[in-house]
Design an enzyme around this catalytic site. Structure first.
Site, PDB file in Angstrom:
ATOM      1  N   LYS A  97      39.423  47.173  37.527  1.00  0.00           N
ATOM      2  CA  LYS A  97      39.505  46.008  36.626  1.00  0.00           C
ATOM      3  C   LYS A  97      38.459  46.137  35.510  1.00  0.00           C
ATOM      4  O   LYS A  97      38.734  45.861  34.344  1.00  0.00           O
ATOM      5  CB  LYS A  97      39.312  44.707  37.404  1.00  0.00           C
ATOM      6  N   TYR A 112      38.802  48.932  43.681  1.00  0.00           N
ATOM      7  CA  TYR A 112      39.705  47.928  43.073  1.00  0.00           C
ATOM      8  C   TYR A 112      38.966  47.207  41.950  1.00  0.00           C
ATOM      9  O   TYR A 112      39.460  47.144  40.818  1.00  0.00           O
ATOM     10  CB  TYR A 112      40.193  46.921  44.126  1.00  0.00           C
ATOM     11  N   ASP A 136      31.351  41.009  50.920  1.00  0.00           N
ATOM     12  CA  ASP A 136      31.584  39.643  50.430  1.00  0.00           C
ATOM     13  C   ASP A 136      30.386  39.144  49.628  1.00  0.00           C
ATOM     14  O   ASP A 136      29.242  39.331  50.043  1.00  0.00           O
ATOM     15  CB  ASP A 136      31.809  38.679  51.611  1.00  0.00           C
ATOM     16  N   SER A 165      40.027  40.122  36.894  1.00  0.00           N
ATOM     17  CA  SER A 165      39.576  39.393  38.082  1.00  0.00           C
ATOM     18  C   SER A 165      38.093  39.055  37.998  1.00  0.00           C
ATOM     19  O   SER A 165      37.322  39.795  37.391  1.00  0.00           O
ATOM     20  CB  SER A 165      39.827  40.270  39.322  1.00  0.00           C
TER      21      SER A 165
END
Ligand code: WQD
Length: 341
Positions: free
Chosen positions: A155, A151, A300, A126
């Site tokens: 990755k 998360y 974000d 990702s």
């Protein structure tokens, strides 16, 4: 042509990839534990391609079961590994669930691939590994920043595990595909995204608001340093993303002298703001969307969109579907599943 194992093949990206693999004549076997999907997806796939993929329910956290599976499927020519937990917010609340489900399972599969010859492996990574990149568009050489969530960390760790394993396993050829933001659905409306509970991601929240399941979309912040103040992402149609897996697999199967571990950014190369996504949706649906500007969401990043030169030149792959195509297919899918529920 040998069998291709697709783990998590009943999931959103997995199911679309199985369709594209079957379209290219590959014989597919799916493993899925149904923790984030349903058997209906199997019917959806076969209704598109006319071919029912072999399916086995298997929890990849069960190491002996993984070993038995590979012992009884020695004809596997390649593995595309989608099976993982992928909700950023949930990973912050339940880190060990994410490390167990995303890392242990990867190790068990790689241990089995070390015994297979040849072994070809595609990893679902990702753009989250880049965090907020210093330069845009983002190339594969951009520095890997500290993960913003467990998360994202799984990755990053996953890519390191694969790289280290490939170093000591010359017959293992692996590619990590770094997805940007997958959106949309197959044009047949037979498969699409099936978020469980309240969607975390923008596009399913938009379509659920438009169909009346959600009251109103909150736009998380319009005071970012971007053209319209809202965050920018690279929204890639899931069918284009699925096709990228097929060409990546073909690169591994037609192995030549290049490195046995490579990474590729898979995006459109174009950034779209949240308000631009809303505008696209309103245009293709003919519906006004009920939204409000809300506070920023913790974690974000401001902007992320891909430099896809490497995938364009080395894989011969380029996204062809537009944001409007993605919104149109997402809306058709939302209307289809609500009509049939
Ligand atoms: C996109 C933009 C939000 C919801 C995450 C993961 C990534 C991948 C895709 C798994 C952001 C805004 C969102 C809403 C909003 N997941 N937004 N209101 O965060 O870019 O990426 O999902 O592989 O790894 O990090 O995607 O769709 O959640 O958000 O305003 O209700 O939409 O602030 O700017 P994100 P997203």
């Amino acid at each position: 042509m040998g069998k291709i194992l697709v783990t998590g093949g009943l999931g959103f990206i997995g199911s679309h990839t199985v369709v594209e693999l079957q379209n290219k004549g590959f014989d597919v076997i799916i493993i899925d534990d149904l923790s984030n999907s349903s058997m209906d997806v199997l019917g959806g796939i076969s209704s598109i391609t006319g071919i029912a993929p072999t399916y086995e329910k298997l929890d990849l956290k069960d190491k002996p079961k993984v070993q038995t599976f590979f012992k009884t499927h020695q004809d596997i020519q390649g593995v595309i590994h989608f099976a993982a937990s992928k909700a950023v917010g949930e990973s912050v609340e339940k880190p060990l669930l994410y490390y167990e489900n995303n890392i242990n399972t990867l190790v068990y599969i790689l241990q089995e691939l070390q015994k297979l010859k040849p072994a070809n492996f595609i990893f679902s990574s990702s753009c989250t590994v880049y965090g907020q990149a210093d330069e845009l568009p983002i190339t594969e050489n951009a520095p890997i920043k500290n993960a913003e969530s467990p998360y994202g960390n799984t990755k990053q760790i996953g890519e390191e595990i694969i790289k280290d394993t490939c170093k000591v396993t010359p017959h293992l050829n692996a590619i990590a595909l770094r997805y940007f933001n997958p959106v949309g659905a197959h044009k047949s409306t037979k498969i699409g995204e099936l978020p469980i509970g309240v969607p975390q991601n923008l596009v399913p929240f938009i379509t659920q608001t438009a169909i009346g399941i959600r009251e109103q979309l909150s736009v998380f912040g319009d005071d970012y340093p971007t053209s319209d103040g809202t965050c920018i992402r690279d929204y890639i149609h899931v069918v284009d993303l699925a096709k990228a897996h097929v060409v990546a697999l073909q690169r591994l199967l037609n192995k030549s002298t290049y490195s046995n571990y490579e990474t590729f950014n898979i995006g459109t190369g174009t950034g779209s703001s949240v308000l631009e996504v809303i505008k696209s949706f309103e245009k293709v649906s003919g519906q006004k969307l009920n939204y409000k500007i809300a506070d920023r969401r913790e974690g974000d990043i401001v902007s992320a969109y891909a430099d896809t030169t490497k995938a364009n030149t080395k894989l011969g792959w380029k996204a062809t579907l537009t944001l409007d195509d993605a919104m149109r297919s997402a809306w058709k899918w939302e209307q289809h599943i609500r009509k049939n529920n």
